[in-house]
Design an enzyme around this catalytic site. Structure first.
Site, short mmCIF file in Angstrom:
data_model
loop_
_atom_site.label_atom_id
_atom_site.label_comp_id
_atom_site.label_asym_id
_atom_site.label_seq_id
_atom_site.Cartn_x
_atom_site.Cartn_y
_atom_site.Cartn_z
N LYS A 75 12.84 6.83 13.05
CA LYS A 75 13.24 7.36 11.75
C LYS A 75 14.56 8.12 11.85
CE LYS A 75 9.81 5.72 9.39
NZ LYS A 75 10.03 4.70 8.34
N SER A 91 11.78 9.58 7.25
CA SER A 91 10.66 10.52 7.37
C SER A 91 11.18 11.89 7.78
CB SER A 91 9.67 10.03 8.42
OG SER A 91 8.69 11.00 8.72
N ASN A 109 11.00 -0.14 3.47
CA ASN A 109 9.92 0.84 3.48
C ASN A 109 8.92 0.63 4.62
OD1 ASN A 109 7.97 2.87 2.18
ND2 ASN A 109 6.77 0.97 2.18
N TYR A 149 7.97 7.01 16.75
CA TYR A 149 8.14 7.09 15.29
C TYR A 149 9.31 8.00 14.94
CZ TYR A 149 6.90 7.68 10.36
OH TYR A 149 6.92 7.71 8.99
N ARG A 187 0.84 -1.20 0.00
CA ARG A 187 0.00 0.00 0.00
C ARG A 187 0.87 1.25 0.00
NH1 ARG A 187 -4.26 -0.04 4.71
NH2 ARG A 187 -2.41 -0.41 5.99
#
Length: 261
Positions: free
Chosen positions: A172, A154, A96, A168, A22
């Site tokens: 990253k 990110s 990813n 998160y 996705r």
């Protein structure tokens, strides 16, 4: 010693994309198929794998999707074995897969709200998973004198995270450091390791454009729009190509000018 001995044989270019069913991952899969690669991708839900295969037209013998939890080393090792049996060695790895848990109101958990279990799960998927795959695939890339490794980071790992949670953002940011360390170690063997750091790109992870969080984020983007998943895929395709052989240890920001603005 960058021999590039596999790059002249297009049918031997094999890429593994994690989180490829996705959003950004799916567009990366689509782009690499268009570029002639044999593409293997993984996701954690069978329905997402099936939907992705259907949307991609199954691509005959050049596409393989499988349910795999990248935090489980036995599953990852089995996956790599199946890909090798099918197509040979993996020449390109794209890390990813990533998660960013939200609460019921779609807001992230901050420090005082976050359980240690949630912290560990995000670090496992977003940072330890990529480490494990790089560690697993690097020996064959070294033996072949060629490889491309691309980590998808990110904006949250590059600057003050205004939307993402601390787990998160930390994962990253760690991915940027992992990229540099792996690039240093693998560069003498013809292997490049780079990181892509998208900003607000519309995907399943970020939600629709009219989402309240997205609306509040739009004003910070100098180009005045959200990014598109295919724009990230184009950068991944370039970094995987022979043209990018002198780029390693880099982080490429795809933020519409938001980072550094």
């Amino acid at each position: 010693m960058q021999t590039g001995k596999l790059t002249s044989e297009g049918d031997r270019r094999v890429v593994l994309v994690t989180g490829g069913a996705r959003g950004i991952g799916l567009e990366i899969v689509r782009r690499f198929l268009a570029d002639g690669y044999r593409v293997a991708f993984v996701a954690t839900k069978a329905k997402h794998v099936d939907q992705a295969l259907e949307s991609l037209g199954r691509a005959e013998d050049r596409l393989y999707g499988q349910v795999t939890d990248i935090t489980q080393q036995n599953e990852v090792s089995a996956l790599v074995g199946r890909i090798r049996n099918r197509w040979g060695e993996i020449t390109t790895l794209i890390n990813n897969a990533g998660i960013s848990p939200k609460r019921a109101n779609q807001e992230v958990s901050w420090f005082v709200q976050m359980s240690p279990e949630e912290w560990v799960r995000v670090i496992d998927v977003n940072l330890t998973g990529p480490f494990g795959l790089i560690r697993l695939l690097a020996p064959s890339m070294v033996a072949n004198g060629y490889g491309r490794i691309i980590n998808v980071g990110s904006l949250a790992g590059r600057t003050v995270p205004l939307i993402a949670g601390p787990h998160y953002a930390a994962s990253k940011a760690g991915l940027v450091g992992l990229t540099r360390a792996a690039a240093r170690d693998l560069a003498p063997h013809g292997i490049t390791v780079n990181c892509i750091a998208p900003g607000r790109v519309l995907s399943d992870l970020t939600g629709p454009a009219d989402d309240a969080v997205n609306r509040s984020a739009l004003w910070r983007i100098p180009v005045g729009r959200f990014g598109r998943a295919e724009e990230v895929a184009h950068v991944a395709a370039f970094l995987a190509s022979p043209m990018a052989g002198f780029i390693t240890g880099a982080t490429i920001d795809i933020t519409g000018g938001e980072f550094g603005a």
